[in-house]
Scaffold this motif. Sequence first.
Motif, mmCIF file in Angstrom:
data_model
loop_
_atom_site.group_PDB
_atom_site.id
_atom_site.type_symbol
_atom_site.label_atom_id
_atom_site.label_comp_id
_atom_site.label_asym_id
_atom_site.label_seq_id
_atom_site.Cartn_x
_atom_site.Cartn_y
_atom_site.Cartn_z
ATOM 1 N N VAL A 162 0.655 -1.068 -0.015
ATOM 2 C CA VAL A 162 0.071 -0.039 0.068
ATOM 3 C C VAL A 162 0.786 1.254 -0.171
ATOM 4 N N THR A 163 1.914 1.274 0.994
ATOM 5 C CA THR A 163 2.287 2.663 1.258
ATOM 6 C C THR A 163 3.290 2.932 0.163
ATOM 7 N N LEU A 164 4.397 1.910 -0.095
ATOM 8 C CA LEU A 164 5.328 2.310 -1.162
ATOM 9 C C LEU A 164 4.926 2.500 -2.577
ATOM 10 N N PRO A 165 3.691 1.648 -2.984
ATOM 11 C CA PRO A 165 3.385 2.243 -4.125
ATOM 12 C C PRO A 165 2.702 3.617 -4.273
ATOM 13 N N ILE A 166 2.030 3.882 -3.443
ATOM 14 C CA ILE A 166 1.584 5.293 -3.365
ATOM 15 C C ILE A 166 2.596 6.447 -3.284
ATOM 16 N N ILE A 167 3.843 6.283 -2.684
ATOM 17 C CA ILE A 167 4.782 7.227 -2.407
ATOM 18 C C ILE A 167 5.725 7.144 -3.834
ATOM 19 N N ALA A 168 5.437 6.065 -4.559
ATOM 20 C CA ALA A 168 6.521 5.862 -5.569
ATOM 21 C C ALA A 168 7.021 6.998 -6.316
ATOM 22 N N PRO A 169 6.163 7.900 -6.816
ATOM 23 C CA PRO A 169 6.343 9.054 -7.481
ATOM 24 C C PRO A 169 7.155 9.887 -6.670
ATOM 25 N N ALA A 170 6.680 10.087 -5.267
ATOM 26 C CA ALA A 170 7.518 11.096 -4.557
ATOM 27 C C ALA A 170 9.068 10.429 -4.287
ATOM 28 N N MET A 171 9.321 9.090 -4.490
ATOM 29 C CA MET A 171 10.574 8.676 -4.413
ATOM 30 C C MET A 171 11.311 8.954 -5.408
ATOM 31 N N ILE A 172 10.677 8.711 -6.883
ATOM 32 C CA ILE A 172 11.534 8.935 -7.975
ATOM 33 C C ILE A 172 11.753 10.634 -7.871
ATOM 34 N N ALA A 173 10.824 11.398 -7.631
ATOM 35 C CA ALA A 173 11.166 12.840 -7.778
ATOM 36 C C ALA A 173 12.228 13.144 -6.672
ATOM 37 N N GLY A 174 12.220 12.303 -5.315
ATOM 38 C CA GLY A 174 13.754 12.432 -4.330
ATOM 39 C C GLY A 174 14.995 12.089 -4.986
ATOM 40 N N TRP A 175 14.635 10.987 -5.679
ATOM 41 C CA TRP A 175 15.870 10.442 -6.346
ATOM 42 C C TRP A 175 16.491 11.350 -7.402
ATOM 43 N N LEU A 176 15.637 11.983 -8.232
ATOM 44 C CA LEU A 176 16.130 12.732 -8.946
ATOM 45 C C LEU A 176 16.853 14.091 -8.539
ATOM 46 N N LEU A 177 16.110 14.669 -7.444
ATOM 47 C CA LEU A 177 16.952 15.709 -6.621
ATOM 48 C C LEU A 177 18.199 15.279 -6.180
ATOM 49 N N ALA A 178 18.198 14.097 -5.372
ATOM 50 C CA ALA A 178 19.377 13.608 -4.718
ATOM 51 C C ALA A 178 20.444 13.598 -5.986
ATOM 52 N N PHE A 179 19.999 12.853 -7.023
ATOM 53 C CA PHE A 179 21.197 12.950 -8.053
ATOM 54 C C PHE A 179 21.598 14.008 -8.740
ATOM 55 N N THR A 180 20.886 15.322 -8.947
ATOM 56 C CA THR A 180 21.156 16.449 -9.344
ATOM 57 C C THR A 180 22.056 17.065 -8.252
ATOM 58 N N ILE A 181 21.741 17.153 -7.150
ATOM 59 C CA ILE A 181 22.503 17.895 -5.910
ATOM 60 C C ILE A 181 23.850 17.074 -5.836
ATOM 61 N N SER A 182 23.884 15.687 -5.992
ATOM 62 C CA SER A 182 25.248 15.240 -5.776
ATOM 63 C C SER A 182 26.054 15.741 -7.258
ATOM 64 N N LEU A 183 25.329 15.437 -8.297
ATOM 65 C CA LEU A 183 26.107 16.058 -9.556
ATOM 66 C C LEU A 183 26.732 17.383 -9.329
ATOM 67 N N ASP A 184 25.997 18.277 -8.467
ATOM 68 C CA ASP A 184 26.185 19.494 -8.644
ATOM 69 C C ASP A 184 27.108 20.234 -7.511
ATOM 70 N N ASP A 185 27.281 19.319 -6.557
ATOM 71 C CA ASP A 185 28.192 19.684 -5.412
ATOM 72 C C ASP A 185 29.554 20.093 -5.726
ATOM 73 N N VAL A 186 30.221 21.158 -5.025
ATOM 74 C CA VAL A 186 31.485 21.575 -5.116
ATOM 75 C C VAL A 186 32.049 21.579 -3.711
ATOM 76 N N VAL A 187 31.443 22.311 -2.646
ATOM 77 C CA VAL A 187 32.291 22.502 -1.496
ATOM 78 C C VAL A 187 32.228 21.516 -0.624
#
Lengths: 279, 324
Positions: A184-209
């Motif tokens: 129940v829970t995981l299928p419902i929040i799957a889109p949010a998990m994908i959005a979170g993964w994409l954000l984490a991916f971008t932040i990692s790719l971008d980080d300098v400091v």
Amino acid sequence: MRQRSTFLFSVLCFGFAFFYIPIISMIVYSFNKSRLATVWGGFSVEWYFKLFKNAQIINAATLSLEIAVISATFATILGTMAGMALARFSRFRGRTFFSGLVSAPLIMPEVITGVSLLLLFVFMERYFGWPAKRGFTTVTIAHTTFALSYVAVIIQSRLLSMDVSLEEAAMDLGSKPWQVLFDVTLPIIAPAMIAGWLLAFTISLDDVVITNFTTGPGATTLPILIWGKVKLGVTPDINALATIIVLVVSIGVGLAGYLMYRSEKKRERDIQMALAANK
Amino acid sequence: MAGVAPQNSGPLPQELELPGGKTGFRNWLDRNAWRDIIIAVPYIWLILFFVAPFIIIIAMSLAQSVIAQPPFRFDETWPYVTFENFERLFSDYVYLRGYLTSLRNALIATALCLLLGYPMALGIARAKGVWRNILLLLVILPFWTSFLLRVYAWMGMMGSNSWFNRGLTSLINVFLPAASEINSVPMMNSNFAVILVVVYSYLPFMILPLFANLEKLDFTLNEAAMDLGSKPMTVFRDVTLPLSIPGIVAGCLLVFIPATGELVIPSLVGNAGDPMIGRVINDEFSLNRHWPMASAIAVALLMLLVVPIMLYNRMQERAAEGAK
């Protein structure tokens, strides 16, 4: 009313000009023939060809992508757990502290996080012998740690807006907590998990400091490579590299936005059809 | 999952009749395991990689700098620690000036972000249908593209030979007497450049929380006030502005806190003679290898920012509770 709209309209125009003129200028100058990055010397694409022959840049880009994929995956797993803990369990020991821990990395100045993580890794190397040297592992751990907060916030807000009665219904029908979680829970929040993964991916790719502090010799990510070059000034090959990155990101964001818009529309349609069928 | 599902696919009467047959572990697995694991795993990770580093940095700020590998040492006699780093922090003007420069730049940049971001957020919130989504996407897009490259784009704009600088120079020369005409505008490597690029880089952080706040406001309130004869400016001052204070506070904190500790922007476009504190920490750490001193500066910066950070966390908490 009319008057204020004109004012808002002009501020919007100014704001978007402010946002986009430097980026457009950078893209235009990436096609500059001249080696002097700021003086126009005719149209050329030679910097793009030179870029693809530059093994240093290709290696750095590959390393950045590897770190981003691994750290985004770990951050999504940990962040989903943290978001669930905060949204679903209103009472456990040290909840306030935990909640502070989850949201603090979002706003902590990166210099402080970077220095403190470097000191931790120095101590770990000295007293535990792991990680043996700074590089891939330490950067991945650092990125996971600050990206998990972003994922947790996304998951938490999704879960808070979700109907708890679905989970309660599954429980009442005899499901074990594990089954409720996976069915129940995981299928419902799957889109949010994908959005979170994409954000984490971008932040990692971008980080300098933080990367700058936690990386070691032999592990140069793309932002660290660009950081080193940019300190010396503006060059046409960095303009070309920047143009490619901006285009890839724009296409990615545009596509993700479109897909999310479409799935949201489909969900609304499904709900309406289900309601109509019940009548 | 596959191992659990067939067992539990239907009611299991034998289990219901014999609750004592369950071992403690099975019981824990069925009832509390998922809850305990979901809380414990991220909790332990954050304690290891977020809390432990802070304890270490605080300890390091109380150590002595030595020229050795590693470059620090603790006293071998009681009280083991020294406050010399913090004494130097308050006696050496370099550090105090670093904090003051950082706070001043961050304050000015936050104010400018608010002045530009508020009308933009209001404009987007008042836009209709598809336009609203497109404008929002246009704000988010630079936020997703590389931070470093956005700073770099301004380096290209501000250099003394760039089209932007030359255009600005001729514009200024129109107003200047011929004798005092300038060749270029000295923008790079100044606190002006730092503030400009901080505003550019952090503007989305101001617009997005403001938009989220303004979007929810009930526009009928404005119309009611207007119908009762209030002028648009009065309606804005008495209705919209007070209702958007949570958005203003969130946006300002999201710009001010990271801007105070900013390292990339002052390193690339800032004035090396009047550096912001992030750059001072980096130089102490990487160039001078004074790890204890760098740690003391970082700890003091955190003390300085602890009130706004706590305020932000409180707001996050309250927003999460409000969503329930």
